[in-house]
Design a protein around this motif. Structure first.
Motif, PDB file in Angstrom:
ATOM      1  N   ALA A  28      45.351  64.184  55.856  1.00 40.35           N
ATOM      2  CA  ALA A  28      44.950  63.282  56.947  1.00 40.35           C
ATOM      3  C   ALA A  28      45.515  61.878  56.710  1.00 40.35           C
ATOM      4  O   ALA A  28      45.979  61.226  57.652  1.00 40.35           O
ATOM      5  CB  ALA A  28      43.425  63.235  57.053  1.00 40.35           C
ATOM      6  N   GLY A  29      45.488  61.415  55.467  1.00 33.94           N
ATOM      7  CA  GLY A  29      46.039  60.097  55.158  1.00 33.94           C
ATOM      8  C   GLY A  29      47.523  60.007  55.436  1.00 33.94           C
ATOM      9  O   GLY A  29      48.006  59.028  56.013  1.00 33.94           O
ATOM     10  N   LYS A  30      48.269  61.038  55.041  1.00 40.33           N
ATOM     11  CA  LYS A  30      49.710  61.045  55.303  1.00 40.33           C
ATOM     12  C   LYS A  30      49.995  61.112  56.798  1.00 40.33           C
ATOM     13  O   LYS A  30      50.916  60.455  57.301  1.00 40.33           O
ATOM     14  CB  LYS A  30      50.357  62.225  54.581  1.00 40.33           C
ATOM     15  CG  LYS A  30      50.429  62.039  53.068  1.00 40.33           C
ATOM     16  CD  LYS A  30      50.917  63.277  52.367  1.00 40.33           C
ATOM     17  CE  LYS A  30      52.353  63.552  52.731  1.00 40.33           C
ATOM     18  NZ  LYS A  30      52.935  64.663  51.956  1.00 40.33           N
ATOM     19  N   THR A  31      49.204  61.881  57.523  1.00 38.96           N
ATOM     20  CA  THR A  31      49.406  62.013  58.963  1.00 38.96           C
ATOM     21  C   THR A  31      49.136  60.690  59.673  1.00 38.96           C
ATOM     22  O   THR A  31      49.923  60.255  60.521  1.00 38.96           O
ATOM     23  CB  THR A  31      48.488  63.112  59.529  1.00 38.96           C
ATOM     24  OG1 THR A  31      48.764  64.338  58.849  1.00 38.96           O
ATOM     25  CG2 THR A  31      48.699  63.298  61.019  1.00 38.96           C
ATOM     26  N   VAL A  32      48.038  60.037  59.319  1.00 40.22           N
ATOM     27  CA  VAL A  32      47.710  58.756  59.948  1.00 40.22           C
ATOM     28  C   VAL A  32      48.766  57.710  59.597  1.00 40.22           C
ATOM     29  O   VAL A  32      49.160  56.898  60.443  1.00 40.22           O
ATOM     30  CB  VAL A  32      46.294  58.301  59.526  1.00 40.22           C
ATOM     31  CG1 VAL A  32      46.036  56.869  59.921  1.00 40.22           C
ATOM     32  CG2 VAL A  32      45.258  59.216  60.138  1.00 40.22           C
ATOM     33  N   ALA A  33      49.252  57.716  58.354  1.00 39.90           N
ATOM     34  CA  ALA A  33      50.296  56.765  57.961  1.00 39.90           C
ATOM     35  C   ALA A  33      51.570  56.990  58.768  1.00 39.90           C
ATOM     36  O   ALA A  33      52.220  56.027  59.214  1.00 39.90           O
ATOM     37  CB  ALA A  33      50.583  56.884  56.469  1.00 39.90           C
ATOM     38  N   ALA A  34      51.933  58.253  58.988  1.00 38.34           N
ATOM     39  CA  ALA A  34      53.131  58.552  59.779  1.00 38.34           C
ATOM     40  C   ALA A  34      52.949  58.120  61.232  1.00 38.34           C
ATOM     41  O   ALA A  34      53.864  57.536  61.838  1.00 38.34           O
ATOM     42  CB  ALA A  34      53.442  60.043  59.698  1.00 38.34           C
ATOM     43  N   LEU A  35      51.767  58.382  61.796  1.00 40.53           N
ATOM     44  CA  LEU A  35      51.519  57.968  63.180  1.00 40.53           C
ATOM     45  C   LEU A  35      51.512  56.452  63.314  1.00 40.53           C
ATOM     46  O   LEU A  35      52.061  55.908  64.277  1.00 40.53           O
ATOM     47  CB  LEU A  35      50.184  58.549  63.663  1.00 40.53           C
ATOM     48  CG  LEU A  35      50.164  60.057  63.895  1.00 40.53           C
ATOM     49  CD1 LEU A  35      48.752  60.526  64.213  1.00 40.53           C
ATOM     50  CD2 LEU A  35      51.109  60.437  65.021  1.00 40.53           C
ATOM     51  N   ALA A  36      50.913  55.761  62.352  1.00 42.31           N
ATOM     52  CA  ALA A  36      50.897  54.299  62.402  1.00 42.31           C
ATOM     53  C   ALA A  36      52.316  53.740  62.265  1.00 42.31           C
ATOM     54  O   ALA A  36      52.680  52.773  62.950  1.00 42.31           O
ATOM     55  CB  ALA A  36      50.002  53.744  61.295  1.00 42.31           C
ATOM     56  N   GLY A  37      53.120  54.351  61.413  1.00 40.75           N
ATOM     57  CA  GLY A  37      54.505  53.910  61.262  1.00 40.75           C
ATOM     58  C   GLY A  37      55.291  54.056  62.542  1.00 40.75           C
ATOM     59  O   GLY A  37      56.065  53.178  62.926  1.00 40.75           O
ATOM     60  N   ARG A  38      55.085  55.179  63.236  1.00 43.77           N
ATOM     61  CA  ARG A  38      55.773  55.370  64.526  1.00 43.77           C
ATOM     62  C   ARG A  38      55.270  54.407  65.579  1.00 43.77           C
ATOM     63  O   ARG A  38      56.039  53.873  66.376  1.00 43.77           O
ATOM     64  CB  ARG A  38      55.560  56.800  65.024  1.00 43.77           C
ATOM     65  CG  ARG A  38      56.532  57.744  64.438  1.00 43.77           C
ATOM     66  CD  ARG A  38      56.709  58.972  65.291  1.00 43.77           C
ATOM     67  NE  ARG A  38      57.441  59.937  64.479  1.00 43.77           N
ATOM     68  CZ  ARG A  38      57.256  61.210  64.524  1.00 43.77           C
ATOM     69  NH1 ARG A  38      56.372  61.729  65.344  1.00 43.77           N
ATOM     70  NH2 ARG A  38      57.951  62.011  63.766  1.00 43.77           N
ATOM     71  N   LEU A  39      53.940  54.204  65.589  1.00 40.89           N
ATOM     72  CA  LEU A  39      53.354  53.309  66.586  1.00 40.89           C
ATOM     73  C   LEU A  39      53.828  51.881  66.385  1.00 40.89           C
ATOM     74  O   LEU A  39      54.062  51.143  67.350  1.00 40.89           O
ATOM     75  CB  LEU A  39      51.824  53.384  66.513  1.00 40.89           C
ATOM     76  CG  LEU A  39      51.036  52.650  67.584  1.00 40.89           C
ATOM     77  CD1 LEU A  39      51.378  53.198  68.968  1.00 40.89           C
ATOM     78  CD2 LEU A  39      49.552  52.777  67.336  1.00 40.89           C
ATOM     79  N   LEU A  40      54.001  51.468  65.141  1.00 42.25           N
ATOM     80  CA  LEU A  40      54.439  50.097  64.873  1.00 42.25           C
ATOM     81  C   LEU A  40      55.906  49.859  65.226  1.00 42.25           C
ATOM     82  O   LEU A  40      56.369  48.720  65.186  1.00 42.25           O
ATOM     83  CB  LEU A  40      54.191  49.738  63.409  1.00 42.25           C
ATOM     84  CG  LEU A  40      52.727  49.479  63.060  1.00 42.25           C
ATOM     85  CD1 LEU A  40      52.563  49.297  61.569  1.00 42.25           C
ATOM     86  CD2 LEU A  40      52.211  48.272  63.808  1.00 42.25           C
ATOM     87  N   GLN A  41      56.622  50.891  65.569  1.00 40.20           N
ATOM     88  CA  GLN A  41      58.006  50.730  66.014  1.00 40.20           C
ATOM     89  C   GLN A  41      58.090  50.478  67.515  1.00 40.20           C
ATOM     90  O   GLN A  41      59.180  50.288  68.051  1.00 40.20           O
ATOM     91  CB  GLN A  41      58.831  51.962  65.637  1.00 40.20           C
ATOM     92  CG  GLN A  41      58.999  52.114  64.142  1.00 40.20           C
ATOM     93  CD  GLN A  41      59.714  53.396  63.776  1.00 40.20           C
ATOM     94  OE1 GLN A  41      60.054  54.199  64.632  1.00 40.20           O
ATOM     95  NE2 GLN A  41      59.931  53.590  62.487  1.00 40.20           N
ATOM     96  N   THR A  42      56.938  50.472  68.179  1.00 37.73           N
ATOM     97  CA  THR A  42      56.914  50.222  69.624  1.00 37.73           C
ATOM     98  C   THR A  42      56.270  48.874  69.904  1.00 37.73           C
ATOM     99  O   THR A  42      55.536  48.328  69.088  1.00 37.73           O
ATOM    100  CB  THR A  42      56.121  51.319  70.364  1.00 37.73           C
ATOM    101  OG1 THR A  42      54.753  51.235  69.960  1.00 37.73           O
ATOM    102  CG2 THR A  42      56.666  52.698  70.050  1.00 37.73           C
TER     103      THR A  42
END
Length: 99
Positions: A28-42
């Motif tokens: 869950a931590g890795k998934t949330v980190a990946a989603l946050a990383g993608r979101l911060l590119q927008t």
């Protein structure tokens, strides 16, 4: 679960459950980190991050205790507290005269 009768089977089940829970938390931590990383590119993600950071900084510098106290007071009492606080504050002229 360790206090339950069953001996090795209960211990094995408890250890397996603990390992499964750790795996789930890491996933869950890795998934949330990946989603946050993608979101911060927008632009939307950066805007959300800026807003959240501004709110957290405002609360940390101003203090959240007055906000929590204000929230818990009934509306009539909250107005009274605010009015008393405003009246007790000296004006700029009064402050300069005191010096």
């Amino acid at each position: 679960m360790l206090a339950a009768p069953g001996g090795r089977a209960a211990v094995t089940a408890a250890v397996a459950a603990a390992l499964a829970q750790l795996y789930l938390l890491f996933w869950a931590g890795k998934t949330v980190a990946a989603l946050a990383g993608r979101l911060l590119q927008t632009r939307v993600g950066v805007t959300l991050a800026v807003g959240q950071t501004a709110i957290m900084l405002a609360l940390s510098f101003a203090g959240w205790v007055p906000v929590a106290a204000w929230w818990r007071l009934p509306p009539s009492r909250a107005r009274t507290v605010f009015e008393q606080h405003s009246e007790s504050r000296p004006t700029a002229e009064e402050g300069a005269a005191a010096v």
